[in-house]
Design a protein around this motif. Structure first.
Motif, mmCIF file in Angstrom:
data_model
loop_
_atom_site.group_PDB
_atom_site.id
_atom_site.type_symbol
_atom_site.label_atom_id
_atom_site.label_comp_id
_atom_site.label_asym_id
_atom_site.label_seq_id
_atom_site.Cartn_x
_atom_site.Cartn_y
_atom_site.Cartn_z
ATOM 1 N N VAL A 14 1.455 4.918 -2.643
ATOM 2 C CA VAL A 14 2.079 6.049 -2.521
ATOM 3 C C VAL A 14 3.490 5.994 -2.066
ATOM 4 O O VAL A 14 3.810 5.384 -0.982
ATOM 5 N N ARG A 21 2.784 11.765 2.459
ATOM 6 C CA ARG A 21 2.260 10.560 1.777
ATOM 7 C C ARG A 21 0.934 10.124 2.727
ATOM 8 O O ARG A 21 0.089 9.367 2.104
ATOM 9 N N ARG A 25 -2.737 9.620 1.249
ATOM 10 C CA ARG A 25 -3.502 8.351 1.635
ATOM 11 C C ARG A 25 -4.539 8.880 2.093
ATOM 12 O O ARG A 25 -5.762 8.108 2.012
ATOM 13 N N THR A 37 1.355 3.011 1.724
ATOM 14 C CA THR A 37 2.474 4.085 1.494
ATOM 15 C C THR A 37 3.766 3.346 1.830
ATOM 16 O O THR A 37 4.108 2.524 2.498
ATOM 17 N N VAL A 57 1.232 6.731 -6.993
ATOM 18 C CA VAL A 57 1.462 8.035 -6.774
ATOM 19 C C VAL A 57 2.949 8.114 -6.419
ATOM 20 O O VAL A 57 3.089 7.845 -5.164
#
Length: 124
Positions: A14, A21, A25, A37, A57
């Motif tokens: 992410v 973020r 997660r 992340t 993502v």
């Protein structure tokens, strides 16, 4: 047959400069998906091997490298990483641009409750 991300441990990343973020997660973790992340596209490219399959993502609008720039760089690298683009202020134009540059999905941040579905679909 669908691949199960909880069984195969396919990497999920992410990238978002916003604190959201961590929410992403957490939302993925509630579905058994472990995600790492990163605060920027630059951090992602500095720390992740992009020649491996995975699901990214990424936020559309960030300081430095934008989500579209991340998509284009992955495309230029011929990376197998599937990308889901997020936006807090998405338009049809930006969604189309993301899809034209290889995104498998474009989601508004308000719909994050559903983030696990396109993540799982990326490996069907």
């Amino acid at each position: 047959m669908k691949k199960d991300l909880t069984q195969e441990k396919i990497p999920v990343w992410v990238v978002d400069d916003d604190e959201v973020r961590y929410s992403i997660r957490f939302a993925l973790a509630t579905h058994g998906i472990d995600a790492r992340t990163y605060a920027s596209g630059e951090d992602f490219f500095n720390l992740v091997e992009t020649d491996q399959p995975g699901c990214l993502v990424v936020d559309l609008t960030m300081p430095g490298m934008s989500g579209i720039e991340v998509l284009k760089r992955l495309r230029d690298l011929d990376s197998p990483i599937k990308v889901i683009v997020l936006s807090g202020h998405g338009t049809i134009r930006t969604a189309v641009e993301a899809m034209e540059n290889g995104a498998i999905s474009f989601m508004e941040k308000l719909s994050l409750i559903h983030i696990s579905e396109p993540t799982r679909r990326s490996y069907i």
